[in-house]
Scaffold this active site. Structure first.
Site, mmCIF file in Angstrom:
data_model
loop_
_atom_site.group_PDB
_atom_site.id
_atom_site.type_symbol
_atom_site.label_atom_id
_atom_site.label_comp_id
_atom_site.label_asym_id
_atom_site.label_seq_id
_atom_site.Cartn_x
_atom_site.Cartn_y
_atom_site.Cartn_z
ATOM 1 N N ARG A 120 -9.130 0.726 9.257
ATOM 2 C CA ARG A 120 -8.693 -0.639 9.562
ATOM 3 C C ARG A 120 -9.751 -1.403 10.344
ATOM 4 N NH1 ARG A 120 -2.817 0.467 9.260
ATOM 5 N NH2 ARG A 120 -1.648 -1.441 9.564
ATOM 6 N N ARG A 159 11.783 -6.404 4.635
ATOM 7 C CA ARG A 159 11.674 -4.949 4.425
ATOM 8 C C ARG A 159 12.720 -4.155 5.222
ATOM 9 N NH1 ARG A 159 5.767 -2.416 4.933
ATOM 10 N NH2 ARG A 159 5.872 -3.009 7.118
ATOM 11 N N ARG A 178 11.943 -2.015 10.543
ATOM 12 C CA ARG A 178 10.917 -1.442 11.423
ATOM 13 C C ARG A 178 10.761 -2.302 12.665
ATOM 14 N NH1 ARG A 178 5.416 0.025 8.170
ATOM 15 N NH2 ARG A 178 4.531 -1.030 9.969
ATOM 16 N N ARG A 198 0.059 -8.962 13.498
ATOM 17 C CA ARG A 198 -0.511 -7.939 12.595
ATOM 18 C C ARG A 198 -1.367 -8.593 11.514
ATOM 19 N NH1 ARG A 198 4.711 -5.451 10.708
ATOM 20 N NH2 ARG A 198 3.508 -4.038 9.406
ATOM 21 N N LYS A 257 0.829 -1.217 0.000
ATOM 22 C CA LYS A 257 0.000 0.000 0.000
ATOM 23 C C LYS A 257 0.861 1.264 0.000
ATOM 24 C CE LYS A 257 -2.280 -0.873 3.854
ATOM 25 N NZ LYS A 257 -1.652 -2.147 4.285
HETATM 26 P P1 AMP Z 1 1.223 0.500 9.128
HETATM 27 O O1 AMP Z 1 2.409 1.333 8.884
HETATM 28 O O2 AMP Z 1 0.014 0.964 8.342
HETATM 29 O O3 AMP Z 1 1.466 -0.973 8.962
HETATM 30 O O4 AMP Z 1 0.833 0.718 10.665
HETATM 31 C C1 AMP Z 1 1.707 0.377 11.720
HETATM 32 C C2 AMP Z 1 0.961 0.265 13.034
HETATM 33 O O5 AMP Z 1 0.346 1.524 13.346
HETATM 34 C C3 AMP Z 1 -0.195 -0.724 13.040
HETATM 35 O O6 AMP Z 1 0.233 -2.050 13.283
HETATM 36 C C4 AMP Z 1 -1.058 -0.164 14.174
HETATM 37 O O7 AMP Z 1 -0.496 -0.463 15.427
HETATM 38 C C5 AMP Z 1 -0.922 1.331 13.959
HETATM 39 N N1 AMP Z 1 -1.967 1.852 13.034
HETATM 40 C C6 AMP Z 1 -1.773 2.378 11.789
HETATM 41 N N2 AMP Z 1 -2.931 2.742 11.224
HETATM 42 C C7 AMP Z 1 -3.902 2.430 12.124
HETATM 43 C C8 AMP Z 1 -5.327 2.521 12.132
HETATM 44 N N3 AMP Z 1 -5.994 3.018 11.077
HETATM 45 N N4 AMP Z 1 -5.984 2.111 13.231
HETATM 46 C C9 AMP Z 1 -5.332 1.617 14.304
HETATM 47 N N5 AMP Z 1 -4.010 1.472 14.374
HETATM 48 C C10 AMP Z 1 -3.287 1.875 13.292
#
Ligand code: AMP
Length: 212
Positions: A88, A127, A160, A171, A13
């Protein structure tokens, strides 16, 4: 163009959103990036979010809604945006619909990036980000030259915090339980478009642009 990008962690994404942003000049709005910035800034809120993120769980809906509503009110989002990592949960999707309704700017599409589980694991565990340039790389997929371009210039390949195997598997479970139902949510509203997200960045990008 107002788009939601749906897809499991590692489906690409962020990569595709960045490409579309550069191409069409509409901002990528990534809740993950905004939350990581809050963590890095060490704010009280960031410290709370940090432990949730490190475990691979979701930050509460009202918190992300607050972040998103502030972000979408900024001038650069007036002509469109690409939402990456939000919504989400079903509640977030309902909140987003209400917010966009109030703003009089409905969504144009929700694009699902469809990828097999094994590829997701490889993309996530491999990654890395170059500490010098911020470029996204992957130890399995990037060429040796690309990886060395970073390290020989004195950069480090940073992984990360939440890209370790234990957190990744949580996740992916969280995605299945809480986010996957949004595929139906958007299908019912006639907004869903699905693309095969297995392939090179450019191949996937072609498919992405074709469905928009
Ligand atoms: P991402 O970079 O999108 O994979 O997000 C990393 C982490 O941020 C996720 O595993 C969640 O802990 C938190 N996070 C990101 N976006 C959201 C969301 N829309 N709702 C809740 N937690 C989020």
């Amino acid at each position: 163009m107002r788009i939601v990008l749906l897809g499991a962690p590692g489906s690409g994404k962020g990569t595709q959103a960045k490409k579309l942003m550069a191409d069409k000049n509409i901002p990528q709005v990534s809740t993950g990036d905004m939350l990581r910035a809050a963590v890095a800034a060490g704010t009280r809120f960031g410290r709370k979010a940090q432990s949730i993120m490190e475990a691979g769980n979701l930050v509460p809906d009202d918190v992300v809604l607050g972040i998103i509503s502030e972000r979408l009110a900024e001038p650069d989002a007036a002509d469109g945006f690409i939402l990456d990592g939000f919504p989400r949960t079903r509640q977030q999707a309902l909140d987003l619909a209400e917010l966009l309704d109030q703003m009089g700017t409905p969504l144009d599409a929700a694009v699902l990036m469809d990828v097999d589980f094994e590829i997701l694991m490889k993309r996530l565990t491999g990654r890395r980000t170059c500490s010098l340039t911020g470029k996204l790389l992957n130890v399995y997929y990037s060429s040796q030259e690309e990886l060395e371009e970073c390290t020989s210039a004195g950069g480090e390949l940073i992984q990360r915090e939440d890209d370790n195997e234990e957190t990744i598997s949580n996740r992916l479970n969280v995605y299945r339980e809480q986010t996957e139902p949004l595929i139906d949510f958007y299908r019912k509203r006639d907004l869903l478009k699905s693309i095969d997200a297995d392939g090179s960045i450019d191949e996937v990008y072609e498919r992405f642009v074709a469905v928009l």
